[in-house]
Design a protein around this motif. Structure first.
Motif, PDB file in Angstrom:
ATOM      1  N   SER A  16       0.819  -1.214   0.000  1.00  0.00           N
ATOM      2  CA  SER A  16       0.000   0.000   0.000  1.00  0.00           C
ATOM      3  C   SER A  16       0.853   1.265   0.000  1.00  0.00           C
ATOM      4  CB  SER A  16      -0.951   0.004   1.198  1.00  0.00           C
ATOM      5  OG  SER A  16      -0.225  -0.079   2.399  1.00  0.00           O
ATOM      6  N   GLY A  17       2.156   1.134   0.246  1.00  0.00           N
ATOM      7  CA  GLY A  17       3.050   2.294   0.227  1.00  0.00           C
ATOM      8  C   GLY A  17       3.616   2.574  -1.155  1.00  0.00           C
ATOM      9  N   CYS A  18       4.409   1.625  -1.667  1.00  0.00           N
ATOM     10  CA  CYS A  18       5.103   1.846  -2.945  1.00  0.00           C
ATOM     11  C   CYS A  18       4.387   1.204  -4.134  1.00  0.00           C
ATOM     12  CB  CYS A  18       6.536   1.312  -2.871  1.00  0.00           C
ATOM     13  SG  CYS A  18       6.657  -0.488  -2.703  1.00  0.00           S
ATOM     14  N   HIS A  19       3.378   0.388  -3.874  1.00  0.00           N
ATOM     15  CA  HIS A  19       2.571  -0.293  -4.885  1.00  0.00           C
ATOM     16  C   HIS A  19       3.330  -1.349  -5.687  1.00  0.00           C
ATOM     17  CE1 HIS A  19       0.111   3.290  -3.996  1.00  0.00           C
ATOM     18  NE2 HIS A  19      -0.808   2.349  -3.926  1.00  0.00           N
ATOM     19  N   ARG A  20       4.434  -1.849  -5.122  1.00  0.00           N
ATOM     20  CA  ARG A  20       5.086  -2.999  -5.739  1.00  0.00           C
ATOM     21  C   ARG A  20       4.374  -4.268  -5.279  1.00  0.00           C
ATOM     22  NH1 ARG A  20      11.207  -2.641  -3.910  1.00  0.00           N
ATOM     23  NH2 ARG A  20      10.192  -1.757  -2.084  1.00  0.00           N
ATOM     24  N   THR A  21       4.448  -5.310  -6.109  1.00  0.00           N
ATOM     25  CA  THR A  21       3.931  -6.607  -5.686  1.00  0.00           C
ATOM     26  C   THR A  21       4.904  -7.187  -4.671  1.00  0.00           C
ATOM     27  OG1 THR A  21       5.089  -7.884  -7.382  1.00  0.00           O
ATOM     28  CG2 THR A  21       2.902  -6.998  -7.968  1.00  0.00           C
ATOM     29  N   MET A  22       4.439  -8.167  -3.916  1.00  0.00           N
ATOM     30  CA  MET A  22       5.313  -8.804  -2.935  1.00  0.00           C
ATOM     31  C   MET A  22       6.508  -9.457  -3.635  1.00  0.00           C
ATOM     32  SD  MET A  22       4.084  -7.998  -0.025  1.00  0.00           S
ATOM     33  CE  MET A  22       3.468  -6.478  -0.732  1.00  0.00           C
ATOM     34  N   ASN A  23       6.294 -10.056  -4.806  1.00  0.00           N
ATOM     35  CA  ASN A  23       7.408 -10.641  -5.567  1.00  0.00           C
ATOM     36  C   ASN A  23       8.416  -9.574  -5.978  1.00  0.00           C
ATOM     37  OD1 ASN A  23       6.593 -13.295  -5.449  1.00  0.00           O
ATOM     38  ND2 ASN A  23       5.527 -13.248  -7.402  1.00  0.00           N
ATOM     39  N   GLU A  24       7.943  -8.410  -6.385  1.00  0.00           N
ATOM     40  CA  GLU A  24       8.856  -7.330  -6.765  1.00  0.00           C
ATOM     41  C   GLU A  24       9.685  -6.875  -5.571  1.00  0.00           C
ATOM     42  OE1 GLU A  24       6.258  -5.385 -10.438  1.00  0.00           O
ATOM     43  OE2 GLU A  24       5.951  -4.649  -8.398  1.00  0.00           O
ATOM     44  N   ILE A  25       9.073  -6.821  -4.402  1.00  0.00           N
ATOM     45  CA  ILE A  25       9.790  -6.411  -3.188  1.00  0.00           C
ATOM     46  C   ILE A  25      10.825  -7.463  -2.803  1.00  0.00           C
ATOM     47  CG2 ILE A  25       9.539  -6.007  -0.703  1.00  0.00           C
ATOM     48  CD1 ILE A  25       6.794  -4.695  -1.390  1.00  0.00           C
ATOM     49  N   VAL A  26      10.404  -8.716  -2.760  1.00  0.00           N
ATOM     50  CA  VAL A  26      11.303  -9.799  -2.349  1.00  0.00           C
ATOM     51  C   VAL A  26      12.488  -9.932  -3.304  1.00  0.00           C
ATOM     52  CG1 VAL A  26      11.453 -12.315  -2.118  1.00  0.00           C
ATOM     53  CG2 VAL A  26       9.531 -11.085  -1.102  1.00  0.00           C
ATOM     54  N   CYS A  94      -5.418   2.240  -8.174  1.00  0.00           N
ATOM     55  CA  CYS A  94      -6.853   1.972  -8.281  1.00  0.00           C
ATOM     56  C   CYS A  94      -7.163   0.488  -8.076  1.00  0.00           C
ATOM     57  CB  CYS A  94      -7.394   2.448  -9.633  1.00  0.00           C
ATOM     58  SG  CYS A  94      -7.442   4.247  -9.774  1.00  0.00           S
ATOM     59  N   LEU A  95      -6.336  -0.385  -8.639  1.00  0.00           N
ATOM     60  CA  LEU A  95      -6.549  -1.821  -8.472  1.00  0.00           C
ATOM     61  C   LEU A  95      -6.408  -2.213  -7.013  1.00  0.00           C
ATOM     62  CD1 LEU A  95      -7.220  -4.367 -10.075  1.00  0.00           C
ATOM     63  CD2 LEU A  95      -4.776  -4.772 -10.313  1.00  0.00           C
ATOM     64  N   SER A  96      -5.476  -1.630  -6.303  1.00  0.00           N
ATOM     65  CA  SER A  96      -5.266  -1.983  -4.899  1.00  0.00           C
ATOM     66  C   SER A  96      -6.429  -1.539  -4.007  1.00  0.00           C
ATOM     67  CB  SER A  96      -3.953  -1.413  -4.371  1.00  0.00           C
ATOM     68  OG  SER A  96      -3.999  -0.013  -4.284  1.00  0.00           O
ATOM     69  N   LYS A  97      -7.226  -0.578  -4.456  1.00  0.00           N
ATOM     70  CA  LYS A  97      -8.358  -0.092  -3.673  1.00  0.00           C
ATOM     71  C   LYS A  97      -9.574  -1.018  -3.767  1.00  0.00           C
ATOM     72  CE  LYS A  97      -7.082   4.741  -4.229  1.00  0.00           C
ATOM     73  NZ  LYS A  97      -7.437   5.998  -4.912  1.00  0.00           N
ATOM     74  N   LEU A  98      -9.603  -1.884  -4.782  1.00  0.00           N
ATOM     75  CA  LEU A  98     -10.750  -2.774  -4.968  1.00  0.00           C
ATOM     76  C   LEU A  98     -10.698  -3.925  -3.968  1.00  0.00           C
ATOM     77  CD1 LEU A  98     -10.860  -3.079  -8.868  1.00  0.00           C
ATOM     78  CD2 LEU A  98     -12.303  -1.665  -7.391  1.00  0.00           C
ATOM     79  N   PRO A  99     -11.870  -4.421  -3.563  1.00  0.00           N
ATOM     80  CA  PRO A  99     -11.874  -5.573  -2.661  1.00  0.00           C
ATOM     81  C   PRO A  99     -11.449  -6.834  -3.412  1.00  0.00           C
ATOM     82  CG  PRO A  99     -14.110  -5.030  -3.342  1.00  0.00           C
ATOM     83  CD  PRO A  99     -13.212  -3.963  -3.896  1.00  0.00           C
ATOM     84  N   THR A 100     -10.947  -7.801  -2.662  1.00  0.00           N
ATOM     85  CA  THR A 100     -10.568  -9.059  -3.303  1.00  0.00           C
ATOM     86  C   THR A 100     -11.829  -9.812  -3.711  1.00  0.00           C
ATOM     87  OG1 THR A 100     -10.367 -10.087  -1.144  1.00  0.00           O
ATOM     88  CG2 THR A 100      -8.340  -9.291  -2.158  1.00  0.00           C
ATOM     89  N   ALA A 101     -11.669 -10.609  -4.754  1.00  0.00           N
ATOM     90  CA  ALA A 101     -12.813 -11.349  -5.295  1.00  0.00           C
ATOM     91  C   ALA A 101     -13.121 -12.566  -4.446  1.00  0.00           C
ATOM     92  CB  ALA A 101     -12.508 -11.795  -6.719  1.00  0.00           C
TER      93      ALA A 101
END
Length: 101
Positions: A16-26, A94-101
């Protein structure tokens, strides 16, 4: 160099801070300097493939760039049923603001 802004929170696979995926961070430390620069340009909107249909800001679709998968495949699926079918991907914010399906 890093896009981290020290506001980290895993929001179903996207920070929610930098908007990277967890894979991108790791995998950040394993990326080449060139790939880091590319990703940072995508995150900042400096480079984009289209305009987000929700907020009209720059957005990035890896498939539009000829890649076989996209960054959004790495996060939990979001509920887009309330959105108009524009045929264009949302930006990371915007995608991160949507609820999970």
């Amino acid at each position: 160099k890093t896009p981290c802004i020290a506001a980290c929170k895993n929001n179903q696979g996207i920070c929610s801070g930098c908007h990277r995926t967890m894979n991108e961070i790791v995998n950040w430390r394993h990326l080449s300097e060139h790939r880091r620069d590319e990703l940072m340009a995508n995150l900042s909107g400096e480079t984009s493939t289209h305009t987000c249909p929700s907020c009209n800001q720059p957005a990035q679709c890896d498939i539009s760039q000829g890649k076989s998968s996209c960054w959004c495949f790495e996060i939990e699926k979001r509920d887009t049923s309330e959105l108009k079918n524009t045929g264009t991907c949302l930006c990371r914010q915007c995608l991160s603001k949507l609820p999970t399906a």
